[in-house]
Design an enzyme around this catalytic site. Structure first.
Site, PDB file in Angstrom:
ATOM      1  N   ASP A  93     -23.650 -20.936  -3.272  1.00 28.19           N
ATOM      2  CA  ASP A  93     -25.025 -21.112  -3.739  1.00 28.19           C
ATOM      3  C   ASP A  93     -25.421 -20.085  -4.790  1.00 28.19           C
ATOM      4  O   ASP A  93     -24.752 -19.051  -4.955  1.00 28.19           O
ATOM      5  CB  ASP A  93     -25.994 -21.044  -2.563  1.00 28.19           C
ATOM      6  CG  ASP A  93     -25.936 -19.699  -1.841  1.00 28.19           C
ATOM      7  OD1 ASP A  93     -24.811 -19.251  -1.508  1.00 28.19           O
ATOM      8  OD2 ASP A  93     -26.998 -19.091  -1.616  1.00 28.19           O
TER       9      ASP A  93
ATOM     10  N   GLU B 236     -26.092 -17.831   1.051  1.00 30.50           N
ATOM     11  CA  GLU B 236     -26.122 -16.376   1.064  1.00 30.50           C
ATOM     12  C   GLU B 236     -27.391 -15.852   0.422  1.00 30.50           C
ATOM     13  O   GLU B 236     -27.948 -14.831   0.852  1.00 30.50           O
ATOM     14  CB  GLU B 236     -24.883 -15.829   0.337  1.00 30.50           C
ATOM     15  CG  GLU B 236     -24.651 -14.322   0.518  1.00 30.50           C
ATOM     16  CD  GLU B 236     -25.359 -13.469  -0.515  1.00 30.50           C
ATOM     17  OE1 GLU B 236     -25.408 -12.232  -0.340  1.00 30.50           O
ATOM     18  OE2 GLU B 236     -25.883 -14.020  -1.508  1.00 30.50           O
TER      19      GLU B 236
END
Length: 624
Positions: A215, A282
C-alpha cells in the site's frame, strides 16, 4: 643493529582526555661517555643511570599504588555500571579510519558469498546489463501505476470496496514475475496479504523473513498539479522513476521479487527456507495486513521460529559527515505509540448565557497544559540514538568536535551523557523527536452550532513513546498534567478506566482514553553480538556498498539507529528477537522523500536494492 626501545605513557591534555606520547632513546653502554660532555665530578655515568632507575621505579610504584588505592575508594563511592565500556586511550583520538576497530562502535567485516561466489559474479553481470535494467524499471513503474492507497477509515476486508484495487496489483505481480509465483509456495492471508515460501533443503535451519508493504499513502487531490509527472504515472524519464510508492515501499517489493526471479533463473536452490511477507495496510496501522500475517506466520513457523526478519525502514546510506566515509543506518528498535483521546462533557445551553468556561475553552486549557509540559529528554547507553551517536563521533570525519568530545566522555560519565543529550538537540533539532516521547494534538472536534453551547468536545493527542519510557509512564504523565486543570475547572476526571477525581465535578467531566486501542510499547532492541544474525545483515550492507560500481570512499560504517515511526514489524515480535528495518538506497537517490509530492527514485541507484537483496539471501543461506 639493536632495535630502539620505544615506550609510551599517558598524559592528560587540557580537557582531561588521555593522549599517547611516544618516548624513544638510545642507551649508551656503561662506562662510555659522549666525547664532548665531561661527566659530573664524583658521579660516574653508571651510578647516575642506577640512581635514575631507582628514582623512576619509586615514582612508578607510588603512582600505581595511589591509583589502585584511589580507584578502589572511588569504586566504593560510586560503582560503575556493568554496561560501561572502557575506551582505550588511542580510541579517544577519533575520528578513526573505518578500518580501525572501535569498542563503542564495533564494525562487522564485509561478507560475501563463498560457496556461491560464481553465482554471485554471474548475477552481477546480469544486474549491470542495460536491457535488464530497463526491464526492471518498467516492472517498478507498472506497480506504481496501480493506486493501492490505504486510508485510516477503511473497513474490514470484504466489507469495504476500496480494498479491491489490491487484486489488480496481485494480477500484475503474477504476470510480471510468473516464475516466482509458479515456483514458490504462495499463500493469501486475509485476501490481500501475500506470503511467498521458498523451501530450503535444511529443515532444521530457521527461516529468514523479508517483508514489504503493497500500500501507499493517498495523494492529496489538491496537490496533483504540483507533481512534475502525475503521481501514478510510473514514468521513467531516463533517470528517475516517478510516482507514489516509488520510494515507499513498492521499490522494496519489486526489488525483492527481482532478486528471487534472478536466483531462480540461475537454478539456485537454498539450504535455508526463505519467506516473503507482503502486508497491504502498513500506512494505516497494519491491522488488516501484517496483523493477520503475523498470526499466520506464528501458526506456521512457531513462536521464535524465525531466524531473522528484514523489513523496510531505518535510514538510507550516505555521507552525512564527509564524502570519505559512507554511513549505513539500519534500525534495531522502534519507538512506542499511543493516541490519547481527551473528551470533555459539560451542560449545554444558549450561547447568550455562557458559563465562564465553555467545554471548548476547558479543552483548550488542557491542550495548552500538555504542550507546556513536554516529556523529558533522555539519551540512554545502549539505545539506538546513543549507538548511532557513538558511531558518528568515532568515525565521522566532519562530525562536530564538541559532540565528539562529549561522546567520548559520555561512555563513563553521566554528566557528560546529559550534556551530550542537550548538545545533540542544539546541533541537530531532529533529536528532539528522537530523545523524548513526542506529543502532537492532531485531531479536535466540538460544537454543532454558533448559538449553542458545546456539550461534548474532544481532541486526540498522538504520542511516539521514547525507548526509555513506556505506555504506563505516558498515561501517568498525561494524567498528572490534566488533573490540576480538571480540578481548577471543577470537572470530575476518569483516566484510562480509573476515577481520579479531586473536585466535585459540578462543571462536568473529562475522560482520558486510548483513542483507537492501538497502544504499543517501545520495541525490544535487536541484539548485535558477534554471533547474532544482525552481523550477517550488517556485513552484507558493507559488501554491497563496497562492491558497487563507482564506490570510492575510504570505508563503510554501519551505525544502528532508532526508528521513530512504526513499521509492520510491530506485529512480528513473537516470531524472533532479531528484527532489522533497513532500506538499501542512497540518501541522494530519493528525489523528494516519501509521503509528499514528487516522490521518485533514482533508477540506477535502485538497482543497488536488487543487488543487496540478492547478496543478503545468499549470505543468509551460507553464513547465518
Amino acid at each position: 643493529m639493536a632495535p630502539q626501545n620505544t615506550f609510551a605513557f599517558e598524559q592528560g591534555d587540557k580537557k582531561g582526555h588521555s593522549v599517547l606520547l611516544p618516548l624513544s632513546a638510545h642507551a649508551h653502554r656503561a662506562g662510555t661517555s659522549h666525547p664532548h660532555v665531561k661527566p659530573r665530578e664524583g658521579i660516574t655515568r653508571k651510578k647516575l643511570f642506577g640512581r635514575l632507575v631507582l628514582l623512576l621505579s619509586a615514582v612508578c610504584y607510588a603512582y600505581f599504588g595511589y591509583g589502585l588505592l584511589y580507584g578502589t575508594r572511588l569504586a566504593k563511592q560510586s560503582p560503575r555500571p556493568a554496561a560501561v565500556v572502557q575506551i582505550p586511550t588511542w580510541e579517544r583520538l577519533a575520528p578513526l579510519p573505518p578500518s580501525q576497530h572501535s569498542h563503542v562502535c564495533p564494525q562487522p567485516k564485509a561478507i560475501y558469498p563463498e560457496k556461491h561466489a560464481d553465482l554471485e559474479a554471474e548475477l552481477e553481470k546480469v544486474f549491470a546489463d542495460g536491457t535488464y535494467k530497463l526491464k526492471a524499471y518498467k516492472a517498478l513503474g507498472g506497480a506504481v501505476q496501480i493506486p493501492t492507497e490505504s486510508y485510516d477509515d477503511l473497513g474490514p476486508v470484504g466489507e469495504d470496496s476500496r480494498w479491491e484495487v489490491f487484486g489488480k496489483l496481485h494480477k500484475y505481480l503474477e504476470q510480471t514475475f510468473p516464475r516466482v509465483f509458479e515456483t514458490l509456495n504462495v499463500t493469501r492471508v486475509n485476501t490481500y496479504g501475500i506470503v511467498l515460501h521458498w523451501q530450503g533443503s535444511n529443515e532444521s535451519a530457521l527461516p529468514v523473513v523479508m517483508a514489504a508493504h503493497q500500500d501507499v499513502v493517498p495523494v492529496e487531490p489538491a496537490t496533483a498539479d504540483d507533481w512534475i509527472h502525475p503521481p501514478y504515472s510510473g514514468f521513467y524519464d531516463g533517470e528517475w522513476i516517478w510516482g507514489r510508492g516509488s520510494c515507499d515501499d513498492k521499490s522494496d517489493l519489486i526489488a525483492g521479487l527481482h532478486a528471487i526471479d534472478a536466483l531462480l533463473e540461475q537454478g539456485f536452490e537454498p539450504e535455508r527456507t526463505f519467506v516473503w511477507a507482503y502486508g497491504f495496510d502498513e500506512e494505516a496501522s497494519g491491522v488488516q495486513g501484517a496483523g493477520h500475517l503475523a498470526t499466520y506466520l506464528e501458526e506456521t513457523y512457531g513462536r521464535n521460529g524465525i531466524a531473522l526478519i528484514l523489513d523496510e525502514g531505518g535510514g538510507a546510506y550516505g555521507t552525512p559527515y564527509g564524502d570519505d566515509v559512507v554511513f549505513a543506518v539500519p534500525s534495531l528498535n522502534e519507538k512506542g505509540y499511543l493516541d490519547v483521546r481527551i473528551e470533555v462533557t459539560t451542560q449545554g445551553g444558549h450561547s447568550s448565557v455562557p458559563p465562564k468556561h465553555t467545554a471548548i475553552g476547558m479543552l483548550s486549557s488542557m491542550i495548552v497544559a500538555i504542550e507546556s509540559n513536554p516529556h523529558d529528554l533522555a539519551l540512554i547507553r545502549g539505545g539506538g540514538a546513543y549507538n548511532a551517536t557513538q558511531c558518528a563521533a568515532t568515525y565521522g570525519p566532519e562530525y562536530p568536535e564538541k559532540l565528539r568530545s562529549l561522546a567520548r566522555d559520555a561512555v563513563d560519565s553521566d554528566d557528560a551523557l546529559e550534556q551530550l543529550s542537550d548538545a545533540l538537540v542544539e546541533e541537530f533539532p531532529r533529536f528532539e523527536a528522537i530523545l523524548r516521547t513526542t506529543q502532537a494534538v492532531d485531531l479536535i472536534q466540538g460544537g454543532v452550532k454558533v448559538n449553542a453551547l458545546p456539550e461534548k468536545v474532544s481532541a486526540v493527542v498522538n504520542h511516539r513513546i521514547a525507548e526509555h519510557s513506556s505506555v504506563a509512564e505516558l498515561k501517568e504523565h498525561i494524567t498528572d498534567v490534566i488533573l490540576p486543570v480538571a480540578t481548577r475547572l471543577n470537572l470530575s476526571m476518569e483516566a484510562f478506566g480509573k476515577n481520579v477525581s479531586v473536585g466535585s465535578g459540578k462543571a462536568g467531566q473529562v475522560v482520558l482514553s486510548d483513542a483507537f486501542g492501538t497502544g504499543l510499547e517501545p520495541s525490544p532492541i535487536t541484539p548485535m553480538g558477534k554471533d547474532d544474525p544482525y552481523q550477517v545483515l550488517a556485513g552484507t550492507i558493507k559488501a554491497t556498498i563496497e562492491s558497487a560500481e563507482g564506490y570510492n570512499a575510504s570505508g563503510v560504517i554501519v551505525a544502528p539507529i532508532l526508528q521513530i515511526g512504526n513499521t509492520d514489524t510491530r506485529y512480528y515480535w513473537n516470531l524472533t528477537q532479531n528484527i532489522v528495518r533497513y532500506k538499501h538506497l542512497h540518501e541522494r537517490h530519493r528525489y523528494n522523500g516519501a509521503h509528499t509530492v514528487n516522490e521518485a527514485v533514482f533508477a540506477e541507484g535502485w538497482i543497488q536494492s536488487i543487488r543487496f537483496f540478492t547478496k543478503f539471501l545468499l549470505n543468509c543461506d551460507e553464513h547465518l
